[in-house]
Design an enzyme around this catalytic site. Structure first.
Site, short mmCIF file in Angstrom:
data_model
loop_
_atom_site.label_atom_id
_atom_site.label_comp_id
_atom_site.label_asym_id
_atom_site.label_seq_id
_atom_site.Cartn_x
_atom_site.Cartn_y
_atom_site.Cartn_z
N ASP A 88 -8.26 4.69 -6.70
CA ASP A 88 -7.08 5.12 -5.98
C ASP A 88 -6.83 6.60 -6.30
O ASP A 88 -7.33 7.11 -7.31
CB ASP A 88 -5.89 4.26 -6.43
CG ASP A 88 -4.58 4.71 -5.85
OD1 ASP A 88 -4.52 4.95 -4.64
OD2 ASP A 88 -3.60 4.82 -6.63
N ASP A 90 -3.35 8.63 -5.56
CA ASP A 90 -2.00 8.97 -6.00
C ASP A 90 -1.59 8.20 -7.24
O ASP A 90 -1.73 6.97 -7.31
CB ASP A 90 -1.00 8.70 -4.87
CG ASP A 90 -1.19 9.63 -3.69
OD1 ASP A 90 -1.40 10.84 -3.91
OD2 ASP A 90 -1.14 9.16 -2.54
#
Length: 297
Positions: A88, A90
């Site tokens: 991922d 963020d």
């Protein structure tokens, strides 16, 4: 099956007394702990054990550690080093939520961040929440994208994680519910092999308030993990997935090593491995890399 319990702390923060407490906790499970093997003195150590499930061993270690800022990850000894990383972006590879930071330039950071938090904790449908947040930014000048990027910081350990795994032959992919404007730049900066995310639609130098379809969501993250494993002829056991939000849950659950990184409660509760206190270097220590093997990013 032989397993390894890896303990990781900030440099100098892993005292031998804490290691002894964790070994005692493994003994209480009947796990027959072996001698500690230091991956980095005072920072990371492996404790081999048998006759106990990894999840119970990690839970016992966390209980023994009490409030000490030490992460405990247990996994099978065989196949520790993974050949595919899907991460991922963020609040995982970068320190911020880029959409929330972008919203600041429209004076809407607090409102949009509140929706982000609920979405990442699984309280809202991801696609609906994404459309709602992006819609609020209609008309925002694209200069805000550049300003947001200039302020974006990489998570400590991110560059070393990617550089070390790639040097050892792993494929690295950034998979984000955020936007290609940012994932492309992060991927180039850190050396990811691939990046996949959502595309903001722009007209005349301004955001339209829409994203291209289909939305890149939790199902797409899982599909990316599965596709890249297949393309590289890897079993799922040879994969590593890491993230912090509810849209990461499916890929974290499917990966050979799925890690909840400083994650939302719903993710931390579901993941088989957690990093709550240290940085992304913990993912290297969990794979058995010694600090002397780390590559600078």
């Amino acid at each position: 099956m032989p397993h390894i319990l890896t303990l990781v702390a900030a440099p100098g923060g892993l005292e031998t007394a804490l290691v002894s407490r964790c070994r005692a906790a493994l003994s209480a499970l009947g796990a027959n702990p072996g001698a500690p093997d230091w991956l980095a003195e005072g920072e990371a150590v492996d404790i081999p054990f048998v006759n106990a499930p990894a999840d119970l061993a990690a839970a016992a270690a966390r209980t023994a550690l009490e409030d000490a800022p030490v992460d405990a990850i247990a996994m099978p000894a065989e196949g520790r080093r993974k050949r595919l990383l899907v991460a991922d972006m963020d609040s995982t590879i970068v320190t911020s939520e880029t959409l929330d930071e972008l919203a600041a330039y429209a004076g809407l950071k607090d409102q949009i961040a509140a929706i982000t938090a609920r979405s990442m904790n699984g309280e809202l449908d991801f696609a609906q929440a994404l459309h709602a947040r992006v819609g609020m930014l209609a008309g925002l000048d694209t200069a805000a994208l550049e300003a947001t990027w200039k302020a974006t910081e990489m998570m400590p350990g991110a560059a070393t994680l990617v550089a070390t795994m790639r040097a050892d032959g792993a494929v690295c992919c950034l998979a984000s519910g955020g936007f290609t404007f940012f994932t492309g730049r992060v991927a180039q900066k850190l050396g990811f092999d691939h990046h996949v995310s959502n595309t903001l639609l722009i007209e005349d130098g301004k955001l339209t308030g829409k994203v291209a379809e289909p939305v890149f969501d939790r199902n797409a993250k899982l599909a990316t993990l599965t596709r890249l494993a297949t393309e590289n002829r890897l079993p799922m056991a040879a994969t590593l997935a890491v993230g912090d939000g509810a849209n990461d849950l499916d890929m974290i659950g499917a990966a050979g090593l799925g890690v909840a990184y400083r994650a939302k409660p719903i993710v931390a509760a579901a993941a088989r491995a957690r990093v709550d206190h240290t940085d992304l270097l913990a993912l290297l220590f969990a794979q058995g890399y010694r600090r002397a093997e780390f590559r600078a990013g």
